[in-house]
Design a protein around this motif. Structure first.
Motif, short mmCIF file in Angstrom:
data_model
loop_
_atom_site.label_atom_id
_atom_site.label_comp_id
_atom_site.label_asym_id
_atom_site.label_seq_id
_atom_site.Cartn_x
_atom_site.Cartn_y
_atom_site.Cartn_z
N GLU A 246 0.83 -1.21 0.00
CA GLU A 246 0.00 0.00 0.00
C GLU A 246 0.87 1.26 0.00
O GLU A 246 0.59 2.22 -0.70
N PHE A 247 1.93 1.22 0.81
CA PHE A 247 2.82 2.36 0.96
C PHE A 247 3.44 2.76 -0.37
O PHE A 247 3.52 3.93 -0.71
N GLY A 248 3.87 1.79 -1.15
CA GLY A 248 4.53 2.07 -2.42
C GLY A 248 3.60 2.07 -3.63
O GLY A 248 4.06 2.19 -4.76
N SER A 249 2.29 1.96 -3.42
CA SER A 249 1.35 1.86 -4.53
C SER A 249 1.19 3.16 -5.31
O SER A 249 0.73 3.13 -6.45
N GLY A 250 1.55 4.28 -4.72
CA GLY A 250 1.33 5.56 -5.36
C GLY A 250 -0.08 6.07 -5.20
O GLY A 250 -0.42 7.15 -5.67
N HIS A 251 -0.93 5.31 -4.53
CA HIS A 251 -2.33 5.69 -4.37
C HIS A 251 -2.55 6.65 -3.21
O HIS A 251 -3.51 7.43 -3.23
N HIS A 252 -1.71 6.63 -2.21
CA HIS A 252 -1.97 7.38 -0.98
C HIS A 252 -1.15 8.67 -0.91
O HIS A 252 0.04 8.69 -1.23
N ASP A 253 -1.80 9.74 -0.47
CA ASP A 253 -1.14 11.03 -0.27
C ASP A 253 -0.51 11.11 1.11
O ASP A 253 0.49 11.80 1.31
N VAL A 254 -1.12 10.41 2.07
CA VAL A 254 -0.70 10.48 3.48
C VAL A 254 -0.68 9.08 4.06
O VAL A 254 -1.55 8.26 3.76
N LEU A 255 0.33 8.80 4.90
CA LEU A 255 0.36 7.58 5.71
C LEU A 255 0.34 8.00 7.17
O LEU A 255 1.13 8.85 7.58
N HIS A 256 -0.56 7.42 7.94
CA HIS A 256 -0.62 7.65 9.38
C HIS A 256 -0.47 6.29 10.05
O HIS A 256 -1.28 5.39 9.83
N PHE A 257 0.58 6.14 10.85
CA PHE A 257 0.84 4.89 11.55
C PHE A 257 0.64 5.11 13.04
O PHE A 257 1.25 6.01 13.63
N ALA A 258 -0.20 4.30 13.67
CA ALA A 258 -0.43 4.35 15.12
C ALA A 258 -0.20 2.95 15.66
O ALA A 258 -1.05 2.07 15.53
N GLY A 259 0.98 2.73 16.22
CA GLY A 259 1.32 1.41 16.72
C GLY A 259 2.68 1.44 17.40
O GLY A 259 3.17 2.49 17.79
N HIS A 260 3.29 0.26 17.51
CA HIS A 260 4.59 0.14 18.17
C HIS A 260 5.73 0.47 17.21
O HIS A 260 5.70 0.09 16.04
N GLY A 261 6.73 1.12 17.75
CA GLY A 261 8.00 1.29 17.07
C GLY A 261 9.04 0.45 17.80
O GLY A 261 8.85 0.05 18.94
N PHE A 262 10.13 0.16 17.12
CA PHE A 262 11.20 -0.65 17.70
C PHE A 262 12.51 0.05 17.40
O PHE A 262 12.76 0.45 16.26
N PHE A 263 13.36 0.22 18.41
CA PHE A 263 14.66 0.85 18.22
C PHE A 263 15.76 -0.03 18.76
O PHE A 263 15.70 -0.52 19.88
N ASP A 264 16.78 -0.26 17.94
CA ASP A 264 17.95 -1.04 18.33
C ASP A 264 19.14 -0.08 18.38
O ASP A 264 19.67 0.32 17.34
N ALA A 265 19.55 0.32 19.60
CA ALA A 265 20.62 1.30 19.76
C ALA A 265 21.95 0.80 19.21
O ALA A 265 22.76 1.58 18.73
N LYS A 266 22.18 -0.51 19.24
CA LYS A 266 23.44 -1.06 18.73
C LYS A 266 23.47 -1.13 17.21
O LYS A 266 24.52 -1.08 16.60
N ASP A 267 22.30 -1.24 16.60
CA ASP A 267 22.21 -1.31 15.14
C ASP A 267 20.93 -0.57 14.71
O ASP A 267 19.91 -1.20 14.43
N PRO A 268 20.97 0.78 14.65
CA PRO A 268 19.77 1.55 14.34
C PRO A 268 19.10 1.15 13.03
O PRO A 268 17.89 1.29 12.88
N GLY A 269 19.83 0.60 12.08
CA GLY A 269 19.23 0.16 10.82
C GLY A 269 18.25 -0.99 10.98
O GLY A 269 17.43 -1.24 10.10
N ARG A 270 18.31 -1.69 12.10
CA ARG A 270 17.36 -2.77 12.38
C ARG A 270 16.06 -2.23 12.97
O ARG A 270 15.10 -2.95 13.13
N SER A 271 16.05 -0.97 13.33
CA SER A 271 14.88 -0.34 13.95
C SER A 271 13.76 -0.17 12.94
O SER A 271 13.98 -0.22 11.73
#
Length: 155
Positions: free
Chosen positions: A90-115
């Motif tokens: 859906e995100f890459g479909s080109g159909h949406h003007d706005v994305l709103h995400f309400a949920g959990h995020g995950f952060f890995d301080a040792k490897d931020p790219g895994r976040s």
């Protein structure tokens, strides 16, 4: 806004109000180059993919009602429907003007790219998953725990 207040606001802008994912192939132009707004705002809402955040579910319902009342087209992915593959599609479909995400995020301080953002079945949507996508939404809003963290652990 007075000049002193403006300086305080601008100096705070780099310390937690917003973050961006850095990638050689993910540029601002990919959001704007081929995406034009139509007559109706089109919003993709990803709401409580893990089904354990009643506040996020309430937020999604309230925002969805407000947006629809204002004439927006709203697509809601919640719970199991908010799998990483479906969100990416859906995100890459080109159909949406706005994305709103309400949920959990995950952060890995040792490897931020895994976040990233936690989708259904605890699959993490990482910034690297966006590298091959085009026609991304012009506005992305993440209401997710740990979404504003950076490598130093500051918020």
């Amino acid at each position: 806004m007075g000049s002193a207040a403006r300086r305080r606001f601008l100096s705070g802008a780099g310390t937690g109000l917003s973050r961006r994912y850095t990638s050689d192939s993910l540029t601002v132009a990919r959001w704007q180059e081929h995406h034009s707004l139509g007559p109706q705002l089109r919003v993709l809402m990803v709401v409580d993919p893990t089904l354990d955040l009643p506040g996020a579910a309430d937020e999604g319902a309230a925002l969805g009602r407000l947006l629809r009342a204002g004439g927006a087209e709203v697509t809601i992915l919640a719970g199991a429907a908010a799998s990483r593959d479906r969100v990416l599609g859906e995100f890459g479909s080109g159909h949406h003007d706005v994305l709103h995400f309400a949920g959990h995020g995950f952060f890995d301080a040792k490897d931020p790219g895994r976040s990233g953002l936690v989708c259904a079945d605890a699959e993490v949507l990482r910034g690297s998953h966006l590298d091959g996508l085009g026609n991304l939404p012009a506005l992305v809003f993440f209401n997710a725990c740990e979404a504003a963290r950076c490598a130093s652990g500051r918020r």
